[in-house]
Design a protein around this motif. Structure first.
Motif, short mmCIF file in Angstrom:
data_model
loop_
_atom_site.label_atom_id
_atom_site.label_comp_id
_atom_site.label_asym_id
_atom_site.label_seq_id
_atom_site.Cartn_x
_atom_site.Cartn_y
_atom_site.Cartn_z
N GLY A 95 -61.21 85.88 -21.65
CA GLY A 95 -61.23 85.83 -20.12
C GLY A 95 -61.43 87.22 -19.46
N ASN A 96 -60.71 87.06 -18.21
CA ASN A 96 -60.82 87.67 -17.46
C ASN A 96 -59.43 88.29 -17.48
N CYS A 97 -58.46 88.58 -18.18
CA CYS A 97 -56.83 88.04 -18.38
C CYS A 97 -56.32 89.27 -19.62
N ASN A 98 -55.21 90.36 -18.69
CA ASN A 98 -54.43 90.85 -18.88
C ASN A 98 -53.14 90.25 -20.42
N THR A 99 -53.26 90.54 -21.56
CA THR A 99 -52.37 89.89 -22.86
C THR A 99 -51.73 90.25 -22.77
N VAL A 100 -49.93 90.19 -23.11
CA VAL A 100 -49.47 91.00 -23.32
C VAL A 100 -48.07 90.96 -24.92
N LEU A 101 -48.74 91.46 -25.71
CA LEU A 101 -48.08 91.40 -26.90
C LEU A 101 -46.74 91.66 -27.35
N VAL A 102 -45.90 90.75 -27.88
CA VAL A 102 -43.90 91.24 -27.84
C VAL A 102 -44.13 90.82 -29.31
N THR A 103 -43.43 91.82 -29.76
CA THR A 103 -42.81 92.34 -31.30
C THR A 103 -41.35 92.32 -30.99
N ASN A 104 -40.91 92.34 -32.53
CA ASN A 104 -40.12 92.77 -32.56
C ASN A 104 -39.78 93.95 -34.39
N VAL A 105 -39.27 94.45 -34.14
CA VAL A 105 -39.20 95.85 -34.86
C VAL A 105 -37.88 96.10 -35.17
N TYR A 106 -37.19 95.90 -37.15
CA TYR A 106 -36.54 95.89 -37.15
C TYR A 106 -35.83 97.55 -38.02
N GLY A 107 -35.20 97.87 -37.52
CA GLY A 107 -34.73 99.08 -38.63
C GLY A 107 -34.56 98.92 -40.18
N THR A 140 -42.97 97.75 -39.89
CA THR A 140 -43.17 99.32 -39.17
C THR A 140 -43.02 99.45 -38.79
N THR A 141 -43.68 100.85 -40.17
CA THR A 141 -45.06 101.47 -39.97
C THR A 141 -46.04 101.43 -39.98
N SER A 142 -46.67 99.98 -40.52
CA SER A 142 -47.66 99.55 -40.07
C SER A 142 -47.83 98.89 -38.74
N VAL A 143 -47.38 99.07 -37.86
CA VAL A 143 -47.05 98.99 -36.15
C VAL A 143 -47.52 100.47 -35.77
N LYS A 144 -46.87 101.07 -36.32
CA LYS A 144 -47.05 102.81 -36.20
C LYS A 144 -48.99 102.97 -36.03
N ALA A 145 -49.52 102.45 -37.87
CA ALA A 145 -50.44 102.83 -37.87
C ALA A 145 -52.24 101.73 -37.18
N LEU A 146 -51.71 100.79 -36.64
CA LEU A 146 -52.41 100.19 -36.10
C LEU A 146 -52.15 100.70 -34.25
N GLU A 147 -51.29 101.41 -33.93
CA GLU A 147 -50.96 101.79 -32.48
C GLU A 147 -52.15 102.94 -32.75
N LYS A 148 -52.42 104.46 -34.00
CA LYS A 148 -52.75 104.62 -33.80
C LYS A 148 -54.68 104.62 -34.08
N GLU A 149 -54.88 103.66 -35.30
CA GLU A 149 -56.13 102.97 -34.86
C GLU A 149 -56.70 102.29 -33.46
N ILE A 150 -55.41 101.88 -32.52
CA ILE A 150 -56.14 100.99 -31.41
C ILE A 150 -56.31 102.89 -30.51
N TYR A 151 -55.74 103.65 -30.45
CA TYR A 151 -55.64 104.68 -30.03
C TYR A 151 -57.52 105.75 -30.12
N LEU A 152 -57.62 105.45 -31.18
CA LEU A 152 -58.60 105.86 -32.25
C LEU A 152 -60.72 105.23 -31.52
N LEU A 153 -59.95 103.51 -31.82
CA LEU A 153 -60.99 103.27 -31.57
C LEU A 153 -60.74 103.72 -29.43
N ARG A 154 -59.59 103.38 -29.13
CA ARG A 154 -60.27 103.85 -27.35
C ARG A 154 -61.30 104.95 -27.38
N LYS A 155 -60.49 105.86 -28.29
CA LYS A 155 -61.51 107.47 -27.86
C LYS A 155 -62.51 107.19 -28.47
N GLU A 156 -63.31 106.18 -28.71
CA GLU A 156 -64.51 106.19 -29.73
C GLU A 156 -65.32 105.23 -28.54
#
Length: 122
Positions: free
Chosen positions: A79-91, A99-115
């Protein structure tokens, strides 16, 4: 399987095996755990079918009502719904890879948005 195995050499491996073996293991649970596991597996299977249907542009019917899980996620997934992803990051050091895989996914999302922006501008 070992008695029927055929071995033939080639330039990379002197003892290369050309045979295949399929190993199947059946695990049986008992009681409530078994029942809960079967419900979880069935819901995940329905979720997979839903995602496949959503990805198919030729598909007319999307099976949102197959399970409670897919019905609840109807607005979020289709649908036309905004979805929120809640995550826990441990130090802690043992969780650094996750935790670093989350950063890699964020980078991939950024690149896909640019595309997508580039695709829309064309």
């Amino acid at each position: 399987g070992e008695t029927n195995r055929v071995i033939a050499e080639h330039s990379l491996n002197k003892n290369s095996s050309r045979s295949h073996c399929i190993f199947t293991m059946y695990i049986e649970s008992e009681g409530q755990v078994r029942v809960e596991a079967s419900y979880i597996n069935k819901s995940l299977s329905f979720l997979e079918q839903l995602v496949i249907a959503l990805a198919d542009p030729k598909r007319e019917h999307i099976p949102f009502r197959q399970s409670k899980l897919t019905h609840v996620l109807k607005d979020s997934l289709g649908g036309n719904c905004n979805t929120v992803l809640v995550t826990n990051v441990y130090g802690e050091a043992e969780h650094v890879e996750e935790t670093t895989s989350v950063k890699a996914l964020e980078k991939e999302i950024y690149l896909l948005r640019k595309e997508l922006i580039l695709h829309d501008s064309l």
